[in-house]
Design a protein around this motif. Structure first.
Motif, short mmCIF file in Angstrom:
data_model
loop_
_atom_site.label_atom_id
_atom_site.label_comp_id
_atom_site.label_asym_id
_atom_site.label_seq_id
_atom_site.Cartn_x
_atom_site.Cartn_y
_atom_site.Cartn_z
N CYS A 24 0.86 -1.17 0.00
CA CYS A 24 0.00 0.00 0.00
C CYS A 24 0.91 1.23 0.00
O CYS A 24 1.87 1.30 0.76
N CYS B 278 0.32 2.80 3.85
CA CYS B 278 0.64 2.12 5.12
C CYS B 278 1.63 0.97 4.96
O CYS B 278 2.02 0.36 5.95
N THR C 102 1.34 -2.01 3.94
CA THR C 102 0.89 -3.40 4.07
C THR C 102 0.70 -4.01 2.69
O THR C 102 0.77 -3.32 1.68
N CYS D 223 -4.69 0.70 0.20
CA CYS D 223 -5.47 -0.42 0.73
C CYS D 223 -6.83 0.05 1.26
O CYS D 223 -7.06 1.25 1.44
N CYS E 117 -6.75 2.18 4.56
CA CYS E 117 -6.30 3.56 4.36
C CYS E 117 -7.34 4.40 3.61
O CYS E 117 -7.40 5.61 3.80
ZN ZN Z 1 -2.86 1.10 3.50
#
Ligand code: ZN
Length: 196
Positions: free
Chosen positions: A57, A60, A62, A69, A72
């Motif tokens: 992402c 963030c 991830t 994502c 977010c």
């Molecule tokens: Zn994210």
């Protein structure tokens, strides 16, 4: 029996996985080829697809198949709070408490100089850039209470000191040496509320 080149290559690839030694790698390869070719095909396709589609992402860090994502891009979450966790599993553990509605930053690891994992590998530059945008009021350090998790939290809090935002650490209700993923929800919820 001499292994064929293809079999040897498969065993070598499996051996590259964490916690898999030569014996286990051979056992897995024999199992897949002898007893479960269907599973082997599914595994190969899933790997190919994941490697092609899964990325980090942009906000963030991830794993996601999107640019940003779902967590977010959730407009109901508070972008002023940023909770730093080691893994998506730790993020899930905090999510399950239902007490946190801010954003996350997922390190996808922890600082581990002995294993050659440095600040760059856990996205600290991206974290810094995120804070530099000026929208974050508070960073909550929710790395694990292991030696490496504590060291990672320390380095991040030093890095963010210059930004004049609140940096807190998950409170010490969580037992030392423990990984969040395995801590019960009530304890995590309390540790969030009592953060310092
Ligand atoms: Zn994210």
């Amino acid at each position: 029996m001499a292994q064929t080149h293809a079999l040897q290559a498969l065993v070598e690839a499996l051996k590259g996985l964490p916690g898999v030694g030569s014996k286990s790698a051979s056992r897995m390869a024999y199992h897949l080829l002898q007893h479960d070719r269907q599973a082997a095909t599914v595994l190969a396709a899933a790997l190919t697809q994941a490697v092609r589609d899964v990325r980090h992402c942009s906000q963030c860090h991830t794993f996601t198949e999107l640019e940003v994502c779902e967590t977010c891009s959730d407009a109901l979450r508070d972008g002023g709070q940023l909770c730093v966790v080691e893994t998506p599993a730790d993020q899930s553990a905090i999510e399950r408490t239902g007490t946190y509605k801010g954003h996350y930053f997922v390190l996808m690891g922890k600082l581990s100089p002995l294993d050659g994992v440095g600040p760059k590998d856990i996205g600290l530059l991206k974290l810094k850039q995120r804070v530099q945008l000026g929208t974050v009021r508070e960073v909550i350090l929710a790395t694990n209470f292991t030696a490496e998790g504590e060291a990672t939290a320390h380095v991040i809090s030093e890095m963010l000191r210059a930004f004049g935002i609140r940096v807190s650490r998950l409170a010490r209700g969580v037992p030392a040496g423990s990984e969040l993923e395995y801590v019960d929800l009530g304890t995590i919820a309390h540790a969030l509320v009592d953060r310092r």
